[in-house]
Design an enzyme around this catalytic site. Structure first.
Site, PDB file in Angstrom:
ATOM      1  N   LYS A 137     -82.005  55.987  29.541  1.00 18.42           N
ATOM      2  CA  LYS A 137     -80.564  56.282  29.524  1.00 18.42           C
ATOM      3  C   LYS A 137     -80.318  57.734  29.925  1.00 18.42           C
ATOM      4  CE  LYS A 137     -80.860  57.252  24.540  1.00 18.42           C
ATOM      5  NZ  LYS A 137     -80.629  56.702  23.189  1.00 18.42           N
TER       6      LYS A 137
ATOM      7  N   TYR B 297     -68.610  88.718  31.488  1.00 19.34           N
ATOM      8  CA  TYR B 297     -67.280  88.469  30.894  1.00 19.34           C
ATOM      9  C   TYR B 297     -67.183  89.047  29.488  1.00 19.34           C
ATOM     10  CZ  TYR B 297     -66.027  85.135  34.571  1.00 19.34           C
ATOM     11  OH  TYR B 297     -65.723  84.549  35.767  1.00 19.34           O
TER      12      TYR B 297
HETATM   13  C1  LIG Z   1     -81.847  56.768  22.533  1.00 19.50           C
HETATM   14  C2  LIG Z   1     -82.382  55.632  21.745  1.00 19.50           C
HETATM   15  C3  LIG Z   1     -83.773  55.460  21.615  1.00 19.50           C
HETATM   16  C4  LIG Z   1     -84.776  56.479  22.098  1.00 19.50           C
HETATM   17  O1  LIG Z   1     -84.813  57.536  21.153  1.00 19.50           O
HETATM   18  P1  LIG Z   1     -85.773  58.808  21.331  1.00 19.50           P
HETATM   19  O2  LIG Z   1     -85.562  59.588  20.081  1.00 19.50           O
HETATM   20  O3  LIG Z   1     -85.299  59.524  22.540  1.00 19.50           O
HETATM   21  O4  LIG Z   1     -87.159  58.297  21.474  1.00 19.50           O
HETATM   22  C5  LIG Z   1     -84.222  54.317  20.976  1.00 19.50           C
HETATM   23  N1  LIG Z   1     -83.352  53.407  20.454  1.00 19.50           N
HETATM   24  C6  LIG Z   1     -82.018  53.571  20.532  1.00 19.50           C
HETATM   25  C7  LIG Z   1     -81.112  52.564  19.933  1.00 19.50           C
HETATM   26  C8  LIG Z   1     -81.484  54.692  21.167  1.00 19.50           C
HETATM   27  O5  LIG Z   1     -80.167  54.861  21.229  1.00 19.50           O
END
Ligand SMILES: *Cc1c(COP(=O)(O)O)cnc(C)c1O
Length: 364
Positions: free
Chosen positions: A39, A259
């Site tokens: 993702k 800034y």
């Molecule tokens: C993002 C996510 C993961 C992966 O988690 P990590 O901590 O990056 O390994 C696994 N399961 C779900 C439901 C997630 O949203």
């Protein structure tokens, strides 16, 4: 000159490190396969390159958060399971089915949508059922699990590939919430029809065999984020970020940088400017915090991080020249140190990495 030679900043993604990290996780999770969570553009590294590299290495389960993310990589992952963690949005059922993308159903309403799609298709459709054991974001509540248990026809036409839950505090091995969620998940999943189970994210894999399941779902650790904060990182770093010095100038004592003049020279100072700013995901919270590395030495970040530029104190590095490279993330400047200076976690630094870097992908 090539783009790499003229670039003002370079983000190097090491796919061999991502694949090595996946293999490390596979070795640590003998109970079942290890998915690739890709993702958010594979946590900023680039899903279009990361997903095929993992597939080539043998990974056969993938997750994104959004349907749009899954659609973009579906053609790159022949034969692999591809799930959408954020659930099933009304109106997207046919698109999921047409592209062989599996929804992670997190409510009775989503289950009803998928059941109706199965009826329209005249086929059993695969799904993952998400049970909430404490995160309180998505997933069936205890009452919804009870309703499903009492009325199994609610799952008519749905082939449950996995039933899953998500850990709240897996990176804190001593947190009693972990064991609480594990037990709650076991009890709730036992009330549903028999299905494979999925529990651990990256850190969950390191909680030991009690948290093993039929499918682990790591993201972070694949990309080099430390799944066991406070202990040596067992993963290989997969990202390096460097930027060229665009300009160098001398400041007299009392003169300011950037800034709002948030930093003033206390001595004659030499300021190096790079073309990386908060529009590139270089956090504004690094203002007057953190550092870059040149030739083994550290240059403190001074002044405000602005949209397109950041400034460093190079006074103690007389050898630094315009055109030289500063390391912002890499072997000399670990991601964990950047996150700490920015008062955030490693996830946020990686997922924010912008689009203006010249990207170099080292092959698996
Ligand atoms: C993002 C996510 C993961 C992966 O988690 P990590 O901590 O990056 O390994 C696994 N399961 C779900 C439901 C997630 O949203």
């Amino acid at each position: 000159m090539s783009a790499a030679e003229t670039a003002a900043s370079v983000l190097t993604v090491d796919l061999s490190a991502v694949v090595a990290n996946w293999r490390t996780l596979v070795a640590r999770h003998p109970a079942g396969p290890v998915a690739g969570v890709v993702k958010a553009n594979a946590y900023g590294l680039g899903a279009a390159v990361v997903a095929p590299a993992l597939h080539e290495a043998g990974c056969r389960h993938f997750f994104t958060a959004h349907l749009s993310e899954a659609l973009a990589i579906r053609p790159l992952l022949p034969g692999a399971m591809l799930g959408v963690l954020n659930g099933l949005r009304p109106g997207t059922e046919a698109e999921h089915r047409a592209h062989d993308i599996i929804p992670v159903l997190g409510s009775l309403a989503e289950i009803a949508l998928w059941r109706a799609e199965a009826a329209r298709a005249g086929a059993r459709l695969p799904a993952i059922i998400h049970i909430d054991t404490g995160m309180a974001r998505l997933g069936l509540t205890e009452a919804e699990v009870a309703a499903l248990a009492a009325e199994p026809t609610l799952l008519d036409g749905i082939a449950m590939r996995f039933v899953m839950t998500h850990l709240v505090s897996a990176e804190r091995a001593g947190d009693p919430l972990n064991e609480h969620q594990r037990a709650r998940f076991a009890a709730l999943a036992d009330r549903l029809p028999l299905a494979l189970r999925s529990i651990a994210n990256s850190s969950g894999i390191f909680l030991g065999p009690r948290f093993a399941s039929d499918l682990a779902r790591p993201g972070a650790a694949l990309y080099g984020i430390n799944p066991v904060p406070g202990q040596p990182n067992p993963m290989r770093p997969a990202v390096r970020l460097t930027a060229r010095v665009l300009s160098l100038r001398m400041l007299r004592p009392g003169e300011s940088v950037g800034y709002n003049a948030t930093w003033r020279a206390e001595r004659e100072s030499r300021i190096a400017t790079i073309a990386v700013g908060y529009a590139d995901g270089w956090p504004r919270s690094l203002t007057n915090r953190g550092a870059a590395v040149f030739d083994g030495g550290s240059l403190p970040l001074v002044g405000r991080v602005s949209m397109d530029l950041t400034t460093y104190d190079a006074t103690d590095h007389p050898g630094l020249r315009v055109g030289d490279w500063l390391e912002l993330i890499g072997p000399a400047r670990p991601l964990a140190d950047v996150a700490e200076a920015a008062a955030t976690n490693e996830y946020e630094i990686l997922t924010a990495l912008g689009r203006r870097y010249h990207r170099v992908v080292l092959g698996a």
